[in-house]
Design a protein around this motif. Structure first.
Motif, mmCIF file in Angstrom:
data_model
loop_
_atom_site.group_PDB
_atom_site.id
_atom_site.type_symbol
_atom_site.label_atom_id
_atom_site.label_comp_id
_atom_site.label_asym_id
_atom_site.label_seq_id
_atom_site.Cartn_x
_atom_site.Cartn_y
_atom_site.Cartn_z
ATOM 1 N N LEU A 26 0.822 -1.207 0.000
ATOM 2 C CA LEU A 26 0.000 0.000 0.000
ATOM 3 C C LEU A 26 0.859 1.261 0.000
ATOM 4 C CD1 LEU A 26 -2.847 -1.008 2.450
ATOM 5 C CD2 LEU A 26 -2.982 -0.748 -0.034
ATOM 6 N N MET A 27 1.872 1.299 0.807
ATOM 7 C CA MET A 27 2.776 2.443 0.851
ATOM 8 C C MET A 27 4.154 1.934 1.202
ATOM 9 S SD MET A 27 3.479 5.418 0.274
ATOM 10 C CE MET A 27 3.122 7.102 0.580
ATOM 11 N N PRO A 28 4.944 1.621 0.179
ATOM 12 C CA PRO A 28 6.281 1.083 0.440
ATOM 13 C C PRO A 28 7.098 2.027 1.323
ATOM 14 C CG PRO A 28 5.708 0.964 -1.887
ATOM 15 C CD PRO A 28 4.658 1.781 -1.223
ATOM 16 N N VAL A 29 7.780 1.457 2.284
ATOM 17 C CA VAL A 29 8.561 2.235 3.247
ATOM 18 C C VAL A 29 9.606 3.086 2.535
ATOM 19 C CG1 VAL A 29 10.171 2.086 5.184
ATOM 20 C CG2 VAL A 29 8.172 0.603 5.109
ATOM 21 N N VAL A 30 10.289 2.517 1.555
ATOM 22 C CA VAL A 30 11.333 3.274 0.869
ATOM 23 C C VAL A 30 10.740 4.485 0.140
ATOM 24 C CG1 VAL A 30 11.368 1.909 -1.282
ATOM 25 C CG2 VAL A 30 13.425 3.088 -0.540
ATOM 26 N N LEU A 31 9.537 4.363 -0.386
ATOM 27 C CA LEU A 31 8.881 5.494 -1.048
ATOM 28 C C LEU A 31 8.536 6.569 -0.021
ATOM 29 C CD1 LEU A 31 7.671 6.748 -3.616
ATOM 30 C CD2 LEU A 31 5.550 5.524 -3.104
ATOM 31 N N ASP A 32 7.975 6.148 1.082
ATOM 32 C CA ASP A 32 7.590 7.082 2.128
ATOM 33 C C ASP A 32 8.794 7.811 2.726
ATOM 34 O OD1 ASP A 32 5.763 8.336 3.902
ATOM 35 O OD2 ASP A 32 6.241 6.852 5.453
ATOM 36 N N LYS A 33 9.860 7.056 3.021
ATOM 37 C CA LYS A 33 11.024 7.628 3.704
ATOM 38 C C LYS A 33 12.023 8.309 2.769
ATOM 39 C CE LYS A 33 9.920 6.034 7.782
ATOM 40 N NZ LYS A 33 9.187 6.893 8.660
ATOM 41 N N MET A 34 12.269 7.692 1.609
ATOM 42 C CA MET A 34 13.343 8.165 0.733
ATOM 43 C C MET A 34 12.860 8.860 -0.532
ATOM 44 S SD MET A 34 15.932 7.245 2.541
ATOM 45 C CE MET A 34 17.314 7.392 1.449
ATOM 46 N N GLY A 35 11.617 8.619 -0.941
ATOM 47 C CA GLY A 35 11.082 9.278 -2.114
ATOM 48 C C GLY A 35 11.095 8.421 -3.364
ATOM 49 N N LEU A 36 10.536 8.978 -4.415
ATOM 50 C CA LEU A 36 10.347 8.282 -5.683
ATOM 51 C C LEU A 36 11.655 7.810 -6.297
ATOM 52 C CD1 LEU A 36 8.347 7.460 -7.957
ATOM 53 C CD2 LEU A 36 8.803 9.703 -8.975
ATOM 54 N N GLU A 71 4.180 11.083 -6.135
ATOM 55 C CA GLU A 71 5.212 10.042 -6.097
ATOM 56 C C GLU A 71 4.589 8.649 -6.078
ATOM 57 O OE1 GLU A 71 9.184 12.062 -4.175
ATOM 58 O OE2 GLU A 71 7.939 10.835 -2.845
ATOM 59 N N LEU A 72 3.537 8.473 -5.297
ATOM 60 C CA LEU A 72 2.892 7.166 -5.204
ATOM 61 C C LEU A 72 2.289 6.755 -6.555
ATOM 62 C CD1 LEU A 72 2.067 4.702 -3.549
ATOM 63 C CD2 LEU A 72 0.001 5.967 -2.866
ATOM 64 N N VAL A 73 1.630 7.674 -7.234
ATOM 65 C CA VAL A 73 1.032 7.354 -8.537
ATOM 66 C C VAL A 73 2.121 6.987 -9.548
ATOM 67 C CG1 VAL A 73 -0.318 8.261 -10.466
ATOM 68 C CG2 VAL A 73 -1.023 8.768 -8.130
ATOM 69 N N LEU A 74 3.199 7.743 -9.584
ATOM 70 C CA LEU A 74 4.298 7.431 -10.506
ATOM 71 C C LEU A 74 4.941 6.085 -10.155
ATOM 72 C CD1 LEU A 74 5.827 10.996 -10.814
ATOM 73 C CD2 LEU A 74 4.772 9.689 -12.670
ATOM 74 N N TYR A 75 5.105 5.827 -8.888
ATOM 75 C CA TYR A 75 5.663 4.554 -8.425
ATOM 76 C C TYR A 75 4.795 3.384 -8.904
ATOM 77 C CZ TYR A 75 7.266 0.972 -5.099
ATOM 78 O OH TYR A 75 7.750 -0.174 -4.527
ATOM 79 N N ARG A 76 3.488 3.527 -8.756
ATOM 80 C CA ARG A 76 2.561 2.478 -9.197
ATOM 81 C C ARG A 76 2.665 2.261 -10.713
ATOM 82 N NH1 ARG A 76 2.393 0.045 -4.805
ATOM 83 N NH2 ARG A 76 1.123 0.894 -3.162
ATOM 84 N N MET A 77 2.870 3.330 -11.471
ATOM 85 C CA MET A 77 3.041 3.187 -12.920
ATOM 86 C C MET A 77 4.289 2.372 -13.236
ATOM 87 S SD MET A 77 2.119 6.894 -14.478
ATOM 88 C CE MET A 77 0.745 7.846 -13.884
ATOM 89 N N VAL A 78 5.385 2.673 -12.557
ATOM 90 C CA VAL A 78 6.623 1.929 -12.784
ATOM 91 C C VAL A 78 6.419 0.464 -12.403
ATOM 92 C CG1 VAL A 78 9.050 1.657 -12.113
ATOM 93 C CG2 VAL A 78 8.111 3.943 -12.490
ATOM 94 N N GLN A 79 5.739 0.218 -11.276
ATOM 95 C CA GLN A 79 5.452 -1.157 -10.869
ATOM 96 C C GLN A 79 4.696 -1.902 -11.963
ATOM 97 O OE1 GLN A 79 3.294 -0.766 -7.116
ATOM 98 N NE2 GLN A 79 4.798 -2.121 -6.174
ATOM 99 N N GLU A 80 3.686 -1.271 -12.517
ATOM 100 C CA GLU A 80 2.866 -1.913 -13.553
ATOM 101 C C GLU A 80 3.684 -2.178 -14.812
ATOM 102 O OE1 GLU A 80 -0.074 -3.918 -15.164
ATOM 103 O OE2 GLU A 80 -0.270 -3.052 -13.163
#
Length: 171
Positions: A26-36, A71-80
């Protein structure tokens, strides 16, 4: 009785592990703490080299942070995109790049997989639900997406979105 206790302990451990994985997804720790920038790097490093896949990553500004929702939306795009390349495209090389400008960010994604006919009728079926979801997210962000793919020639995706503050309802 001992066997039942052991089985209950195993089931609890599995349940705890599942909750942790769901929470992480749901919210990867590295994204939350370190960013996209760091989170995308971690995604690329997690691609299984043992499966014969090489993933590379580049970024022009390793210290850049964006609105956390963006950042979360862009991260999800990369994941997909990574998921598609690994599961469907049978790619052996993947390249991801983030390019930051003053008022926008561009995500480049490229793989050498089997590709698909992006011009065929029934494009949503050819691309799959994941690509349709990415296109929808890009539209919501007032961004632009360019998908280039052809059977046997891999896939290239370029997504550019403005980095101005987004209202929470649009993300």
């Amino acid at each position: 009785m001992r066997e039942a206790e052991q089985r209950i302990k195993e089931l609890l451990d599995e349940a705890i592990g599942s909750v942790r994985r769901i929470s992480q997804d749901l919210m990867p720790v590295v994204l939350d703490k370190m960013g996209l920038v760091q989170a995308v790097g971690a995604l690329c490093r997690s691609v299984p080299a043992t499966a014969g896949v090489t993933a590379t990553y580049a970024c022009n500004d390793k210290s850049r942070r964006l609105d956390p929702r963006l950042e979360l939306v862009l991260y999800r795009m990369v994941q997909e995109l990574l998921n598609n390349a690994l599961k469907h495209a049978r790619a052996t090389t993947i390249h991801v790049e983030l390019l930051f400008a003053d008022d926008e960010v561009t995500l480049h994604f490229e793989d050498n997989g089997v590709g698909f006919d992006a011009t065929a009728s029934g494009q949503a079926v050819a691309q799959g639900v994941g690509m349709v979801s990415i296109e929808s997210r890009v539209r919501v962000l007032n961004g632009k997406i360019d998908i280039q793919s052809a059977a046997g020639l891999g896939t290239r995706v370029r997504i550019t979105v403005p980095t101005k503050q987004h209202d929470q309802q649009t993300l």
